[in-house]
Design an enzyme around this catalytic site. Structure first.
Site, mmCIF file in Angstrom:
data_model
loop_
_atom_site.group_PDB
_atom_site.id
_atom_site.type_symbol
_atom_site.label_atom_id
_atom_site.label_comp_id
_atom_site.label_asym_id
_atom_site.label_seq_id
_atom_site.Cartn_x
_atom_site.Cartn_y
_atom_site.Cartn_z
ATOM 1 N N TYR A 118 0.881 -1.002 -0.171
ATOM 2 C CA TYR A 118 -0.114 -0.165 0.105
ATOM 3 C C TYR A 118 0.848 1.261 0.012
ATOM 4 O O TYR A 118 1.937 1.462 0.547
ATOM 5 C CB TYR A 118 -0.978 -0.029 1.227
ATOM 6 C CG TYR A 118 -1.541 1.415 1.455
ATOM 7 C CD1 TYR A 118 -3.176 1.350 0.834
ATOM 8 C CD2 TYR A 118 -1.188 2.461 1.915
ATOM 9 C CE1 TYR A 118 -3.654 2.758 1.167
ATOM 10 C CE2 TYR A 118 -1.799 3.541 2.436
ATOM 11 C CZ TYR A 118 -2.998 3.621 1.769
ATOM 12 O OH TYR A 118 -3.805 4.744 1.782
ATOM 13 N N GLU A 206 -3.749 7.256 -3.780
ATOM 14 C CA GLU A 206 -3.672 6.229 -2.874
ATOM 15 C C GLU A 206 -3.628 5.079 -3.966
ATOM 16 O O GLU A 206 -4.665 4.820 -4.922
ATOM 17 C CB GLU A 206 -5.083 6.043 -2.223
ATOM 18 C CG GLU A 206 -4.965 4.945 -1.371
ATOM 19 C CD GLU A 206 -6.371 4.573 -0.546
ATOM 20 O OE1 GLU A 206 -7.286 4.632 -1.049
ATOM 21 O OE2 GLU A 206 -6.339 4.719 0.958
#
Ligand code: GDP
Ligand code: MN
Length: 397
Positions: A118, A206
């Site tokens: 991530y 993101e």
């Protein structure tokens, strides 16, 4: 302004961030053409069909599926296009899928295991600096990671004057447990990602997951990009990325007539001039035990046409059970606004089917109140702020 995955990836690609490549399609036939073209460009023989909606968690909702040949591309696209995709991030009705991204399969088998990470770039409001947030727990819901294993989330603050420094990029790659070519690729990836974020004036990037492929490449499989609307004037080419189909239809309509409107969950419609007074009005409604249905700033010229447009917008929300008009007449005279309210009320007739509480203060407030009281219409006038909020509660009780 939120973007679709394919648009976010276009921006990433334009700044040299490696992405899972793909072509967007609106029909099953277009999807097959996209797949053929993608094979010519990338050599891929498997594809992922990905629903393009402004919501995450698409995989869990059945909006991301692997296709192993062109027939499957066609049938899966046929299934996904036009579906109401329900994910943990949508309402229970879900979101209509208008487009799919046909992407190359990047989880192909090879010399090493694939790994998911991530990585996001966003503003740390506490320090006023941008930061890279990253985790080894890619492909999972990051809120869950933050709750259950917060020690697996790292942040790296970036000095705006220097951008990502080489030692910071190496630290990130190291903390993600990488070595060799993947390590080098990750340092390039985060540096390019940060540059893309700054240069595009984004509010958030993101990437979940960032993938280490089985041949040690690092690339963005997903992209959630939010652009800063206030900076869009500097990026005219991004303006056409707006997909109004994804936005609240009442807000889109309000914007078209120049009204500053934000849809909320309550049942008291608000018509106010000035953003500060609008915020204050919402607070007072809350304090009196009510719940605002919207934020609405009608701006400086609260004439009959504008007031009518605003009533129309407020009444589009079926939850509205009362409307509070709270206008301060500084430059605009209260009696003119009152006339506007009365005229709008008359011309809208029985379209106005909820009680209206009207408070006009400032220049010619007295004349305005008389005008309202003598109009013969069911408009309840109020002088004090608190009184207005209390009267709203009375009509709702
Ligand atoms: P999200 O569910 O909305 O976050 O959509 P993502 O783009 O993150 O995709 C969801 C999941 O689909 C990923 O976490 C992967 O596990 C899977 N996926 C995405 N691309 C591929 C691919 O190229 N091949 C395979 N086999 N799976 C993929
Ligand atoms: Mn994702």
């Amino acid at each position: 302004m939120n973007l679709h995955e394919y648009q976010g990836k276009e921006i990433l690609n334009s700044f040299g961030v490696r992405i899972q490549r793909g072509i967007v399609a609106s029909t099953p036939d277009e999807a097959v053409e996209a797949a053929k073209k993608l094979t010519d460009q990338t050599g891929t023989s498997w594809y992922v069909v990905k629903a393009q909606v402004h919501a995450g968690g698409r995989g869990k909702g059945g909006g991301v599926k692997l296709a192993k040949n062109l027939e499957e591309v066609k049938s899966i696209s046929d299934d996904i296009l036009g579906m109401m995709l329900v994910t943990p991030q949508t309402s229970v009705e879900g979101k209509l899928v208008n487009q799919v991204l046909i992407a190359e399969d990047v989880y192909y088998p090879g010399e090493v295991e694939t790994e998911e990470f991530y990585v996001s770039v966003l503003l740390n409001r506490a320090t006023g600096r941008n930061m890279v947030m990253y985790s080894t727990e890619g492909g999972m819901d990051i809120e869950t990671v933050a709750e259950e294993t917060p020690h697996l989330i790292f942040t790296e603050e970036i000095d705006p004057a220097t951008g990502v420094l080489p030692f910071q990029a190496r630290k990130i790659a190291f903390n993600l447990g990488l070595s060799g070519n993947a390590f080098k690729e990750m340092t390039k990836f985060v540096t390019a990602l940060y540059n893309a974020y700054v240069s595009s004036d984004s509010a958030m990037f993101e990437i979940n997951p960032v993938l280490k492929t089985s041949d040690n490449k690092i690339l963005a499989v997903d992209a959630k990009v939010t652009l800063d609307e206030n900076a869009l004037y500097r990026h005219k080419d991004y303006l056409e990325m707006r997909d109004v189909r994804e936005e609240n239809p009442i807000e889109v309509e309000a914007k078209a007539v120049g009204l500053n409107y934000v849809d909320l969950d309550g049942n008291v419609g608000c018509m106010v001039n000035g953003a500060g007074l609008a915020m204050g009005t919402m607070d007072l409604i809350k304090q009196a035990g009510g719940d605002p249905a919207n934020f609405l700033d009608v701006g400086g010229t609260a004439d009959a046409a504008r007031v009518e447009a605003a009533f129309g917008i407020i009444l589009k929300d079926p939850n509205v059970k009362a409307i509070l008009v709270n206008i301060f007449g500084g430059i605009v005279r209260c009696d003119r606004v009152a006339q506007g309210v009365v005229d709008a009320y008359k011309s809208m007739g029985d379209k106005i089917n909820v009680p209206i509480i009207c408070r006009l203060q400032g220049t010619n407030a007295k004349e305005a109140k008389e005008l309202i009281d003598n109009s013969g219409m069911e408009i309840i006038s109020a002088t004090e702020f608190q009184e207005a909020a209390d009267k709203v509660q009375e009509v709702l009780a």
